[in-house]
Design a protein around this motif. Structure first.
Motif, PDB file in Angstrom:
ATOM      1  N   TYR A 112      54.386  59.843  88.814  1.00 17.50           N
ATOM      2  CA  TYR A 112      53.047  59.297  89.057  1.00 17.50           C
ATOM      3  C   TYR A 112      52.085  60.434  89.342  1.00 17.50           C
ATOM      4  N   ASP A 113      50.814  60.159  89.126  1.00 19.02           N
ATOM      5  CA  ASP A 113      49.809  61.205  89.340  1.00 19.02           C
ATOM      6  C   ASP A 113      49.326  61.187  90.783  1.00 19.02           C
ATOM      7  N   SER A 114      48.358  62.031  91.079  1.00 18.33           N
ATOM      8  CA  SER A 114      47.869  62.168  92.451  1.00 18.33           C
ATOM      9  C   SER A 114      47.017  60.991  92.900  1.00 18.33           C
ATOM     10  N   TYR A 115      46.789  60.013  92.022  1.00 21.04           N
ATOM     11  CA  TYR A 115      45.968  58.855  92.366  1.00 21.04           C
ATOM     12  C   TYR A 115      46.791  57.572  92.418  1.00 21.04           C
TER      13      TYR A 115
ATOM     14  N   LEU B   4      48.567  70.863  87.807  1.00 21.60           N
ATOM     15  CA  LEU B   4      47.560  71.880  87.526  1.00 21.60           C
ATOM     16  C   LEU B   4      48.017  73.260  87.986  1.00 21.60           C
ATOM     17  N   ASP B   5      48.792  73.311  89.063  1.00 24.72           N
ATOM     18  CA  ASP B   5      49.323  74.593  89.551  1.00 24.72           C
ATOM     19  C   ASP B   5      50.799  74.407  89.875  1.00 24.72           C
ATOM     20  N   PRO B   6      51.674  74.398  88.866  1.00 23.69           N
ATOM     21  CA  PRO B   6      53.085  74.065  89.087  1.00 23.69           C
ATOM     22  C   PRO B   6      53.844  75.089  89.910  1.00 23.69           C
TER      23      PRO B   6
ATOM     24  N   SER C  77      49.961  70.595  94.370  1.00 26.46           N
ATOM     25  CA  SER C  77      49.093  70.672  93.207  1.00 26.46           C
ATOM     26  C   SER C  77      48.675  69.264  92.816  1.00 26.46           C
ATOM     27  N   VAL C  78      47.527  69.176  92.155  1.00 26.87           N
ATOM     28  CA  VAL C  78      47.085  67.906  91.590  1.00 26.87           C
ATOM     29  C   VAL C  78      47.985  67.560  90.418  1.00 26.87           C
ATOM     30  N   ALA C  79      48.449  66.310  90.383  1.00 28.78           N
ATOM     31  CA  ALA C  79      49.309  65.845  89.303  1.00 28.78           C
ATOM     32  C   ALA C  79      48.532  64.885  88.414  1.00 28.78           C
TER      33      ALA C  79
END
Length: 613
Positions: free
Chosen positions: A21-24, A54-56, A68-70
């Motif tokens: 899942y993403d950051s939201y 974005l920054d793995p 990091s934001v996913a």
């Protein structure tokens, strides 16, 4: 454990685990429901099946997550993207936007916010992790700051690459050598039956000769250095020479004391070694009548692997449980609140307890099968499958006994693991006294665990013989072990050393064969790693097989004890034991009669359980 599994599956999200899942809070690869007060939630990600960070490389090792934001993307960048223009071109070509959802691909190179909303440059080449749909960097050097030593080793030389290529090139040889170790272990279990007498006396003689030789060498060195003229020694080295002479004297005296004690022990235990030889001989016959015992380690290992897979999957599901909450950065995380957030602690306890439970089930199964073999006078009347009959009795009557025994081991193992963790965390920070106390506690708990393991194994045998509960069986087994301490010591020292030599023999034979085969392999230059892999596998295989052999010998000893208690060989009270053990009893009787003590004193020295089957 069942509740934890059910709760994690019912409240967790398998889709969040597998698809990510993403950051939201949006699950990739599907439509999502809107979360209250969370921007960018409720998006349709049907065509975006992969999680991209974005920054793995920004890892948070303490909290075990990527800081990091996913985002959910349609494809992972397979080539390195060095500029925002490359990122924009990738989005236009593959339809996969790597910047946040608020920024359109056409704005990647023109917007002033692009540097904050787009991935950190350069974007490393990545590939999706199989089954889990996360874009992971292909180059491990991305994590250099967390593994500087490893990265330096890999980057500065090619040794690791040569080692890995050696393993890949020699995989057929490795497989063949592993099979060789398996065959050698099975052959050795049969051979021990026929060479046990010779092997035991050879080991005993070598130990005594080695002790005498070592002691003699120390005294010779002491005498030689004492006779050497002091005038030939420089004045500044005179004190060092005197210290060395004093140290040699201490070593020689200590070795002499050790040799005398060892010789006395061997003298006292020489008659009891005969029982060890007889038990090893009978153990070989047990494996001939019960060949399925050889495969017992495979079933145990298979059961352990199944449980470990279940445990890991439950742990992963447990990590996806909880409600969606926003963190300080405004991104969504799933957290369990209240007492349920500590369930994973019990899940760890369950890992230790059930693993010990499975191992205890193996011990009870082996004990039940060997007891059935021993107390069946006519071996032709043995059940068709004594092992399956033993498993049936275990499931119907003795699961509580096994659970209690494994729980006692868990109660000792957990504090030891906690102390080991504390010691590792305080390494270099604690004072000498604290370090000594910690190591002493860890050592004492380890010794206690080994003693309880041995007592439990004998308690399971007592349960298989008398069908008593765990506490009663443990008490009866303990009485036998204490009252026959010298015999137990002989069986465990001589027998264990024999089996250790067997393990060394298998490892050395497999290693020698590996050297001979790998020496002719010219496709690589470094074959140390393949040889280490083969030797480790050979040792593990030999340990698994010979530990079953050791277990059988211990069970036979307790059976022999109760047999000599209630039977004396007279009509109506015939022995159940094998002819080899009968010869041992008869020889003991003759020796006692010749000593003027008469009767069956040696047989009566064995004090078995109080209850008759």
């Amino acid at each position: 454990m069942g509740f934890i599994c059910g709760f994690s599956v019912a409240t967790g999200a398998a889709a969040r685990l597998v698809s990510g899942y993403d950051s939201y809070g949006n699950i990739c690869g599907q439509k999502n429901a809107k979360l209250e007060a969370v921007p960018n939630s409720g998006m349709d990600h049907t065509h975006r099946k992969y999680v991209f960070f974005l920054d793995p490389c920004n890892l948070d090792l303490i909290n075990r997550k990527i800081k990091s934001v996913a985002l959910c993307v349609a494809a992972c960048p397979r080539q390195e993207l060095k500029t925002l223009s490359d990122v924009q071109k990738f989005a236009e070509t593959n339809g996969s936007a790597l910047c946040t959802y608020d920024l359109k691909p056409s704005e990647y190179t023109t917007s002033s916010k692009a540097s904050a909303l787009c991935p950190k440059l350069p974007v490393p080449a990545s590939a999706p992790i199989p089954f889990f749909h996360r874009c992971a960097p292909v180059n491990i050097s991305c994590y250099a700051k967390f593994a500087e030593a490893l990265i330096t080793f890999v980057s500065d030389n090619s040794v690791l690459h040569r080692l890995i290529s050696g393993v890949m090139t020699s995989k057929e040889i490795i497989l063949g050598l592993c099979l060789l170790s398996l065959v050698l272990s099975m052959i050795l279990m049969v051979i021990i039956r026929y060479i046990s007498r010779v092997l035991v006396w050879i080991v005993t003689i070598l130990v005594i000769l080695g002790s005498l030789g070592g002691t003699g060498v120390l005294w010779w060195l002491y005498a030689k250095q004492r006779r050497s003229p002091k005038e030939a020694v420089l004045p500044e080295q005179l004190q060092i020479a005197e210290d060395n002479l004093r140290a040699l004297l201490i070593y020689a005296v200590s070795a002499t004391v050790f040799t005398v004690i060892l010789f006395l022990i061997m003298l006292v235990m020489r008659k009891r070694v005969a029982l060890t030889i007889a038990l090893f001989h009978v153990a070989g016959k047990v494996f001939i009548h019960l060949p399925l015992l050889v495969f017992q380690p495979f079933w145990t290992f298979f059961a352990l692997v199944l449980f470990w897979v279940y445990w890991i999957m439950t742990l992963l599901f447990l990590g996806t449980t909880g409600s969606a909450v926003q963190n300080d950065q405004g991104f969504v995380e799933f957290r369990v609140s209240g007492p349920l957030q500590y369930m994973w602690w019990y899940h760890v306890v369950g890992l230790i307890w059930i693993s010990e439970f499975i191992l205890a089930c193996q011990q009870m199964t082996v004990a039940g099968a060997v007891v059935t073999y021993y107390f069946t006078r006519d071996k032709r009347n043995l059940p068709f499958t004594p092992i399956l009959a033993s498993v049936n009795r275990l499931i119907r009557y003795h699961l509580g006994t096994v659970a209690k025994g494994s729980f006692i081991i868990t109660l000792v193992k957990i504090p030891r693991m906690i102390l080991m963790y504390i010691h590792s965390q305080l390494k270099g920070k604690e004072n000498a006294c604290a370090r000594c106390v910690l190591k002493s506690c860890i050592c004492c708990l380890w010794c206690l665990e080994k003693c309880l393991n041995y007592l439990n194994q004998n308690a399971y045998t007592a349960t298989a013989i008398n069908s008593t509960n765990f506490c009663t069986s443990a008490k009866d087994a303990f009485v036998i072990l204490v009252e026959n301490a010298l015999r137990v010591a002989a069986i465990n020292t001589v027998g264990d050393f024999m089996l250790f030599l067997g393990k060394v023999l298998i490892v050395c034979s497999t290693g020698l064969a590996g050297i001979m085969l790998l020496n002719y392999q010219q496709d690589y230059t470094v074959w140390v790693l393949p040889l280490i892999i083969v030797c480790l596998f050979a040792f593990l295989v030999a340990h698994c097989f010979l530990s079953i052999y050791e277990m059988v010998v211990d069970v036979l000893f307790l059976c022999f004890a109760i047999d000599t208690k209630y039977n004396d060989g007279s009509p109506g009270r015939e022995f159940y034991m094998d002819k080899v053990l009968m010869e041992f009893v008869e020889n003991s009787r003759k020796a006692m009669k010749e000593a003027g003590k008469g009767g069956v004193a040696d047989a009566r020295e064995l004090k078995p359980m109080l209850k008759k089957r």
